[in-house]
Design an enzyme around this catalytic site. Structure first.
Site, mmCIF file in Angstrom:
data_model
loop_
_atom_site.group_PDB
_atom_site.id
_atom_site.type_symbol
_atom_site.label_atom_id
_atom_site.label_comp_id
_atom_site.label_asym_id
_atom_site.label_seq_id
_atom_site.Cartn_x
_atom_site.Cartn_y
_atom_site.Cartn_z
ATOM 1 N N PRO A 63 0.820 -1.218 0.000
ATOM 2 C CA PRO A 63 0.000 0.000 0.000
ATOM 3 C C PRO A 63 0.852 1.266 0.000
ATOM 4 O O PRO A 63 1.722 1.444 0.832
ATOM 5 C CB PRO A 63 -0.804 -0.123 1.302
ATOM 6 N N GLU A 64 0.627 2.121 -0.980
ATOM 7 C CA GLU A 64 1.229 3.451 -1.018
ATOM 8 C C GLU A 64 0.108 4.439 -1.278
ATOM 9 O O GLU A 64 -1.074 4.087 -1.250
ATOM 10 C CB GLU A 64 2.325 3.508 -2.082
ATOM 11 N N LYS B 82 -1.328 8.191 3.376
ATOM 12 C CA LYS B 82 -1.556 6.755 3.492
ATOM 13 C C LYS B 82 -2.666 6.426 4.494
ATOM 14 O O LYS B 82 -2.841 5.270 4.867
ATOM 15 C CB LYS B 82 -0.264 6.060 3.912
ATOM 16 N N ASN C 121 7.999 3.048 -0.441
ATOM 17 C CA ASN C 121 9.311 2.598 -0.888
ATOM 18 C C ASN C 121 9.415 2.474 -2.401
ATOM 19 O O ASN C 121 10.455 2.785 -2.998
ATOM 20 C CB ASN C 121 9.653 1.256 -0.238
ATOM 21 N N ARG D 296 14.787 -0.074 5.084
ATOM 22 C CA ARG D 296 14.036 -0.635 3.962
ATOM 23 C C ARG D 296 14.989 -0.854 2.803
ATOM 24 O O ARG D 296 16.013 -0.174 2.665
ATOM 25 C CB ARG D 296 12.929 0.337 3.523
#
Length: 281
Positions: free
Chosen positions: A2-3, A51, A173, A268
């Site tokens: 999810p972004e 988000k 990311n 990340r």
């Protein structure tokens, strides 16, 4: 993963299914709100904020003006999703992963594996999303404000600054890796070394906007800003998860690294082309 685009699409789906509908039942499967019953409340709207998902509901007549407006706030985190079913429809995910169930006469909305589920007064929404920077997909988007926030910490790696939702909201990311590649900036380079921060953020916004429709997420766009990576046999991303594969610009092998805050938190994976994106001092 999810972004900002995923949350935007989820909000649109939930809004189309629930807006104007009165809840016949609610089931909050988190301890703090387990006894809360919103049956009889009406869904006014569902909106994204970075988000975060904000589902605003209005209570039956008779309550005070503030008390009769609540917001169901959810955050998908890494694995969360909202799904809409016909009334009584069979769920496509295990029941034990459901964190919120909302039923109306025309649809059931179920939030699975949500990272955050809480209910606040709508007038208090700023306590949960007020810290966020300008939303790349929102009406509040302000390029100058986002740039000012990022440049306030010039020594922070640009890849870290882009994920800090206090600077700008909506980038995850995937989009930080792809936007950095398009700008020729290594994610580990300090903010002060990025020559054109505004173009980098504008690229990120364009990528997000290009993925608001159906189909798999793609960051390779043509000159008109339309995705071309959805064609059969074409890569969907420039660098993300393409470790050891050739760069689509220079054919150098894509590399993978790890990047997080200076204290080691929130590390990340990053993906980059060492030729197109040299680390800048």
């Amino acid at each position: 993963m999810p972004e900002g685009d995923s949350v935007w699409r989820a909000a649109r789906q939930l809004h189309e299914a629930l807006a104007g509908q009165t809840l016949t039942a609610s089931d909050f499967r988190v301890p703090r709100f387990a006894t809360l019953n919103l049956a009889g409340w009406t869904v006014a709207e569902v909106v994204p904020r970075g988000k975060h998902l904000l589902m605003r509901v209005v209570g039956p007549d008779g309550n005070g003006p503030e008390e009769r407006k609540l917001t169901i706030h959810s955050h998908l985190k890494m694995e969360g999703t909202w799904q809409v079913y016909p009334p009584g429809g069979r769920w496509r995910k295990p029941g034990f992963t459901a964190r919120c169930v909302l039923r109306t006469p025309v649809a059931d909305a179920v939030g699975f594996s949500l990272g955050i589920v809480e209910v606040v007064r709508t007038v208090d929404e700023d306590t949960i999303v007020g810290h966020l920077g300008p939303d790349l997909l929102g009406p509040d988007w302000d390029l100058a404000e986002a740039e000012q926030r990022i440049r306030a910490a010039p020594d922070v790696p640009i890849g870290v600054a882009l994920l800090d939702q206090r600077n700008l909201a909506g980038i995850g990311n995937i989009y930080r890796c792809e936007a950095c590649f398009l700008s020729g900036a290594h994610p580990a380079s300090p903010v002060s070394a990025v020559p054109d921060l505004r173009t980098l953020m504008t690229d990120a916004k364009q990528l997000l906007e290009a993925n608001l429709g159906p189909g798999r997420r793609v960051t390779i766009l043509n000159s008109r800003g339309m995705p071309v990576g959805r064609m059969a046999g074409r890569p969907g991303y420039w660098v993300y998860r393409r470790e050891h594969q050739p760069c689509l610009k220079c054919r150098t092998a894509i590399r993978r690294g790890v990047l997080g805050k200076p204290n080691g938190e929130e590390e990340r994976d990053i993906y980059f082309c060492p030729q197109c994106q040299p680390v800048l001092p």
